[in-house]
Design an enzyme around this catalytic site. Structure first.
Site, short mmCIF file in Angstrom:
data_model
loop_
_atom_site.label_atom_id
_atom_site.label_comp_id
_atom_site.label_asym_id
_atom_site.label_seq_id
_atom_site.Cartn_x
_atom_site.Cartn_y
_atom_site.Cartn_z
N VAL A 284 4.14 -5.98 -4.63
CA VAL A 284 5.30 -5.94 -3.72
C VAL A 284 5.35 -7.29 -2.99
O VAL A 284 4.34 -7.79 -2.52
CB VAL A 284 5.17 -4.77 -2.72
CG1 VAL A 284 6.32 -4.77 -1.72
CG2 VAL A 284 5.12 -3.44 -3.48
N ARG B 263 -4.13 -10.39 4.30
CA ARG B 263 -4.57 -11.72 4.73
C ARG B 263 -3.40 -12.63 5.12
O ARG B 263 -3.61 -13.67 5.75
CB ARG B 263 -5.43 -12.38 3.65
CG ARG B 263 -6.78 -11.68 3.48
CD ARG B 263 -7.76 -12.46 2.64
NE ARG B 263 -9.11 -11.92 2.74
CZ ARG B 263 -9.65 -11.04 1.89
NH1 ARG B 263 -8.96 -10.59 0.86
NH2 ARG B 263 -10.88 -10.61 2.07
N HIS C 142 0.84 -1.22 0.00
CA HIS C 142 0.00 0.00 0.00
C HIS C 142 0.87 1.25 0.00
O HIS C 142 0.55 2.23 -0.67
CB HIS C 142 -0.90 0.03 1.25
CG HIS C 142 -1.89 -1.08 1.32
ND1 HIS C 142 -1.77 -2.13 2.21
CD2 HIS C 142 -3.03 -1.31 0.63
CE1 HIS C 142 -2.79 -2.95 2.06
NE2 HIS C 142 -3.58 -2.49 1.11
#
Ligand code: PAF
Length: 287
Positions: A178, A189, A37
């Site tokens: 990534v 998760r 992110h």
């Protein structure tokens, strides 16, 4: 970085930035942020002057037996990572703010064809939930560009199609997955995995690499490659949900003359469902 929870606050903050002539970048997320992110936010900050991120665990995209309730909510740590990555504004709405009249009467956005098969087959309604919330977020933020990870390959294809089909004036950018040092694609998760499962999980990427290398060399027997890959996953203790070779843009099943392909998979480790994919370009024999 400011955190706002309501649509009017979000609109006011974005309007201020726009009135200063700023280009707006947007990174929608479900939180529990990791370096994948962070890379999306850094990219948005490179391409835009004002970066908005959202954190919203969207109930509309979870099936009845999925992990909506246990999905990790880690707002304080997420805010820290967003600040460090160059985010200017975080939109973190409650469910009522996004679906004030309830989800059953919510207008839906559905993207046919691309939403079917692969994750769409095992998660009915998932991509309708994604397309609906992303179009709502796009209308709330009205960004110039939005950045998504290629790990969710089918999701990115669905969002690109939605933006094209509905003439949304938004540039959609995809960023490479990534990975951890052992190859496992970063995912919120992954936190569900036991130490033993975490040690097994990189097998998924290794199988994709083996298949992609064979395809790049000219192997055309996709069914044999898939059968072999599935056997390797099962031998390692993963339960394949799907493992397929698809056309990289249309996501239709691969044909022998295709040059741009994606090997794409979902597999369970215990109750945790992992997804991954690898783009492969078939090498030109005359080169
Ligand atoms: O990829 C995700 O985290 C979600 O599917 C998204 C795009 C934020 C929509 O809820």
């Amino acid at each position: 970085m400011n955190t706002v929870k309501t649509v009017p606050e979000l609109r006011a903050a974005v309007a201020r930035a726009r009135s200063e002539g700023k280009r707006i970048g947007f990174v929608p997320t479900m939180g529990n942020l990791h370096s994948g992110h962070a890379a999306l936010v850094v990219k948005a900050a490179q391409c835009a002057d004002f970066v908005v991120a959202s954190i919203f665990v969207n109930p509309l995209q979870f099936g009845a037996n999925e992990d909506l309730d246990k999905y990790p909510r880690t707002l304080a740590a997420d805010q820290q990572l967003l600040v460090e990555s160059g985010c200017n504004l975080l939109f973190a709405p409650a469910v009522d703010e996004m679906y004030p009249d309830g989800m059953s009467v919510q207008t839906r956005v559905s993207v046919p064809n691309l939403s079917e098969g692969l994750c769409g087959a095992s998660r009915p309604g998932h991509f309708e939930g994604v397309a609906t919330v992303v179009s709502k977020l796009f209308n709330m933020v009205q960004p110039d560009l939005a950045v998504f990870g290629e790990k969710d390959y089918q999701q990115l294809a669905v969002i690109r199609a939605m933006v094209r089909d509905l003439n949304m004036p938004i540039q959609v950018m995809g960023l490479p997955t990534v990975r951890a040092a052992d190859g496992l694609a970063l995912s919120s998760r992954n936190g569900y995995l036991t130490a033993e499962q975490r040690a097994t999980a990189p097998v998924l990427y290794r199988v994709l690499q083996t298949m992609a290398a064979a395809i790049a060399r000219g192997q055309k027997d996709f069914a044999a490659l898939v059968a072999d890959g599935q056997a390797q996953l099962s031998a390692a203790g993963l339960r394949p949900d799907y493992l397929e070779v698809r056309h990289a843009l249309t996501l239709r099943p691969a044909m022998v003359d295709d040059r741009d392909l994606v090997v794409i998979a979902a597999a369970y480790l215990g109750n945790t469902r992992l997804i991954d994919n690898l783009y492969v370009q078939v090498q030109d024999k005359t080169a």
